[in-house]
Design an enzyme around this catalytic site. Structure first.
Site, PDB file in Angstrom:
ATOM      1  N   ARG A 125      39.691  37.294  36.071  1.00  0.00           N
ATOM      2  CA  ARG A 125      40.605  36.947  37.338  1.00  0.00           C
ATOM      3  C   ARG A 125      39.610  36.611  38.534  1.00  0.00           C
ATOM      4  NH1 ARG A 125      43.737  40.993  34.590  1.00  0.00           N
ATOM      5  NH2 ARG A 125      45.174  39.927  33.752  1.00  0.00           N
ATOM      6  N   ASP A 154      41.309  35.763  30.211  1.00  0.00           N
ATOM      7  CA  ASP A 154      42.528  36.022  30.436  1.00  0.00           C
ATOM      8  C   ASP A 154      43.490  34.669  30.993  1.00  0.00           C
ATOM      9  OD1 ASP A 154      44.970  37.455  31.419  1.00  0.00           O
ATOM     10  OD2 ASP A 154      43.558  39.242  31.611  1.00  0.00           O
ATOM     11  N   HIS A 225      47.778  37.073  27.002  1.00  0.00           N
ATOM     12  CA  HIS A 225      46.771  36.779  28.243  1.00  0.00           C
ATOM     13  C   HIS A 225      45.870  35.554  27.871  1.00  0.00           C
ATOM     14  CE1 HIS A 225      47.661  40.249  30.569  1.00  0.00           C
ATOM     15  NE2 HIS A 225      47.929  40.879  29.467  1.00  0.00           N
ATOM     16  N   GLU A 300      50.009  43.707  26.178  1.00  0.00           N
ATOM     17  CA  GLU A 300      51.333  42.845  26.707  1.00  0.00           C
ATOM     18  C   GLU A 300      51.469  41.653  25.942  1.00  0.00           C
ATOM     19  OE1 GLU A 300      50.626  44.659  31.244  1.00  0.00           O
ATOM     20  OE2 GLU A 300      49.127  43.175  30.648  1.00  0.00           O
ATOM     21  N   TRP A 367      45.689  53.369  27.891  1.00  0.00           N
ATOM     22  CA  TRP A 367      45.882  52.902  29.095  1.00  0.00           C
ATOM     23  C   TRP A 367      47.183  53.005  29.831  1.00  0.00           C
ATOM     24  CZ3 TRP A 367      48.558  48.944  31.973  1.00  0.00           C
ATOM     25  CH2 TRP A 367      49.482  47.872  31.011  1.00  0.00           C
ATOM     26  N   TYR A 394      42.694  53.767  36.398  1.00  0.00           N
ATOM     27  CA  TYR A 394      42.913  52.259  36.917  1.00  0.00           C
ATOM     28  C   TYR A 394      42.330  52.200  38.538  1.00  0.00           C
ATOM     29  CZ  TYR A 394      44.624  49.819  32.872  1.00  0.00           C
ATOM     30  OH  TYR A 394      45.001  49.092  32.061  1.00  0.00           O
ATOM     31  N   TRP A 433      40.300  46.367  37.451  1.00  0.00           N
ATOM     32  CA  TRP A 433      40.809  45.064  37.381  1.00  0.00           C
ATOM     33  C   TRP A 433      40.345  44.214  38.646  1.00  0.00           C
ATOM     34  CZ3 TRP A 433      41.878  43.864  32.608  1.00  0.00           C
ATOM     35  CH2 TRP A 433      42.028  44.764  31.585  1.00  0.00           C
ATOM     36  N   GLU A 435      42.485  41.490  39.966  1.00  0.00           N
ATOM     37  CA  GLU A 435      43.633  40.463  40.485  1.00  0.00           C
ATOM     38  C   GLU A 435      43.283  40.352  41.819  1.00  0.00           C
ATOM     39  OE1 GLU A 435      44.439  42.585  38.243  1.00  0.00           O
ATOM     40  OE2 GLU A 435      45.848  41.880  36.894  1.00  0.00           O
TER      41      GLU A 435
HETATM   42  C1  ACM Z   1      46.284  46.282  30.491  1.00  0.00           C
HETATM   43  O1  ACM Z   1      46.156  46.955  31.697  1.00  0.00           O
HETATM   44  N1  ACM Z   1      47.021  45.349  30.403  1.00  0.00           N
HETATM   45  C2  ACM Z   1      45.379  46.795  29.686  1.00  0.00           C
END
Ligand code: ACM
Ligand code: ZN
Length: 531
Positions: A125, A154, A225, A300, A367, A394, A433, A435
């Site tokens: 990201r 991603d 992704h 996802e 997760w 997270y 993460w 983002e």
């Molecule tokens: C994830 O947070 N999509 C692994």
């Protein structure tokens, strides 16, 4: 100073030692490199007392014994990691980073609870430079974390050079601009963002990490992704869409809200060329990253395109599969077999269990915030898991939603994983993460003090003692401050007022994901790197 994570046995003794009197370092040759890496963290002196680093095969893997006496420092271990960890403990105990010369005599015997103590860095990201990754590695060593999971690809960017497929980085590593604000925001910064690791960069990071006891787990997220890969090689998709580019928006909420369906799709399961591509990428990844694990994401993954694609449907029929989830299971198993042939183990996010046809030897990283009963079934079959439950691990989420306590109070009991199956828990991993974390400063803000809680969970064999942990965290904050590392202050990380938590969380989701970061920065007394 109190050591974090809490050692198995630690007793302060009478007397002490002054670093200015410590004249030499004498290390068993097996540990010469580890000793050289740690030596610069301590003051150099002159005199009789020495630092002795010796091999002792009776000490547990990654464990160590450390004695500080008026006559010298004595370290024993059976592995280089044990030596590194002895000195990480000594850094904290002695306050060397704070410029202290004198330390109390102490006796420590220590060993970890689990051997997978991981941290995910999302460099897709937002790219993180080699130096930034190394800074995180240095901090991981101080906390005895030993797995760095790099989320390398991603929708928003492909960040690792693949010689066989040069367009992945020529096209996939650059996006025209970046979404800012929050999940539903349509605002952007108007600025291109790019970056990738050359294969030489990767070798540099891998070697730097290995010398610090850290294994890199590379993640190439598939089959979804995958927008940055589609931008480079549109034939990877079931249905080629003209002009697809690396996504500039974060997550799916924005395109969903405007009815844009063509961006997040899964690679075609029907074409052999998909597998040829993936195996070609993995050939280079397995070569570049010598560690035992390869992560293929698998989270996802939308199945709509597969339902409409004649080739995917043909594959499904030929294999006698009932659902598209099983098609993903087929894909994961096939990649697993390929990677196994190279002597590697495969990791996937827990959605890879969806088709119920997954090989039990695929390691599952759990997760999802919603409970997934398939994870328990996987464990009961003897499958191994890495725990990264959303509410505890997270680290990109606001502290108001997931305060520090969520992490340090986490136990597998919350997932109803019985004692009998705890041996199937390979370890724990915090996920940072990116983002909404464009800079190292903000990554650090999200990471600390949560990384300390992660280390405590994964290292402390007796379970976390809240009072002791919180005091050690305060001592560790002094070190972070001395190192110029940003961390969230207690007012933010340990917020308890329910009303305030709700307000901040809703501001984070609906207005501005910098809400907590800005609160900290606006208080002159609170630490940030830029001050
Ligand atoms: C994830 O947070 N999509 C692994
Ligand atoms: Zn297809």
């Amino acid at each position: 100073m109190r050591i974090i994570p809490d050692p198995y046995f630690c007793k302060e003794l009478e007397g002490g030692l002054d670093w200015r009197k410590v004249g030499s370092w004498q290390a068993d040759e097996r540990f010469a490199e580890a000793a050289e890496i740690m030596r610069p963290f301590f003051p150099a002196g002159e005199g009789e007392p020495a630092v002795h680093v010796d091999y002792d095969k009776g000490i547990a893997e990654e464990g160590y014994e450390l004695e500080v006496k008026p006559g010298g420092v004595y370290v024993k271990a059976s592995s280089a990691s044990g030596v590194l960890y002895a000195f990480s403990s000594l850094r904290i105990h002695s306050g060397a980073d704070l410029g202290k010369n004198r330390m109390r005599a102490v006796r420590i015997k220590d060993k970890p609870k689990v051997h997978y103590r991981g941290l995910l860095l999302d460099v897709a990201r937002y790219f993180a430079s080699v130096d930034e990754v190394k800074k995180i590695i240095d901090l991981m060593l101080l906390l005895k974390l030993n797995v760095l999971h790099l989320h390398l690809t991603d929708d928003q960017g492909w960040r690792v050079e693949i010689k066989k497929y040069p367009l992945l980085t020529q096209v996939g590593a650059k996006r025209e601009k970046t979404n800012i604000g929050c999940w539903q925001s349509t605002a952007d910064d108007g600025t291109p963002h790019e970056g990738f690791y050359t294969q030489d960069d990767v070798r540099d990071i891998v070697a730097y990490a290995a010398a610090r006891g850290i294994t890199i787990v590379p993640e190439i997220d598939m089959p979804a992704h995958f927008t940055s890969a589609f931008a480079a090689y549109p034939w990877l998709a079931c249905r080629e869409v003209e002009g697809i580019k690396p996504a500039w928006f974060m997550g799916g909420k924005y395109p969903e809200s405007i009815g844009w369906e063509d961006w997040n799709r899964s690679a075609c399961m029907g074409k052999e060329s998909t597998f040829e591509f993936i195996f070609g990428v993995l050939d280079e990844i397995c070569e570049l990253f010598p560690g035992p694990f390869i992560h293929i994401g698998g989270d996802e993954a939308p199945k709509e395109e597969w339902k409409k694609c004649p080739l995917c449907q043909k594959r499904k029929k030929e294999l006698g599969l009932k659902t598209e989830k099983q098609l993903q299971g087929y894909f994961t198993n096939r990649v697993y077999e390929y990677v196994k042939g190279k002597g590697k183990q495969l990791i996937g996010w827990n959605e890879v269990l969806g088709g119920k046809n997954l090989d039990k030897d695929v390691v599952v990283q759990y997760w999802t915030a919603l409970p997934d009963r398939k994870v328990k079934k996987h464990i009961k079959k003897g499958g191994r898991v890495i725990l990264s439950k959303h509410e505890a691990f997270y680290f990109d989420m606001p502290y108001a939603q997931y305060p520090l306590k969520n992490t340090y109070s986490f136990t597998p009991k919350q997932l109803r994983i019985g004692k009998k199956y705890e041996k199937n828990i390979l370890g724990y991993e915090g996920c940072l993460w990116a983002e909404w974390t464009p800079t190292l400063d903000k990554r650090e803000f999200q990471l600390f003090p949560r990384a300390e809680a992660l280390a405590e969970i994964a290292w402390n064999t007796r379970g976390v003692n809240e009072e002791k942990f919180l005091k050690a965290k305060d001592d560790f904050a002094q070190i972070l401050r001395a190192l110029g590392v940003t961390y969230a202050c207690d007012e933010i990380a340990q917020i308890s007022d329910r009303k305030k938590r709700k307000e901040i969380t809703s501001a984070w989701y609906q207005k501005d994901t910098n809400v907590e970061y800005n609160m900290q920065r606006s208080e002159a007394s609170l630490p940030t790197q830029s001050e």
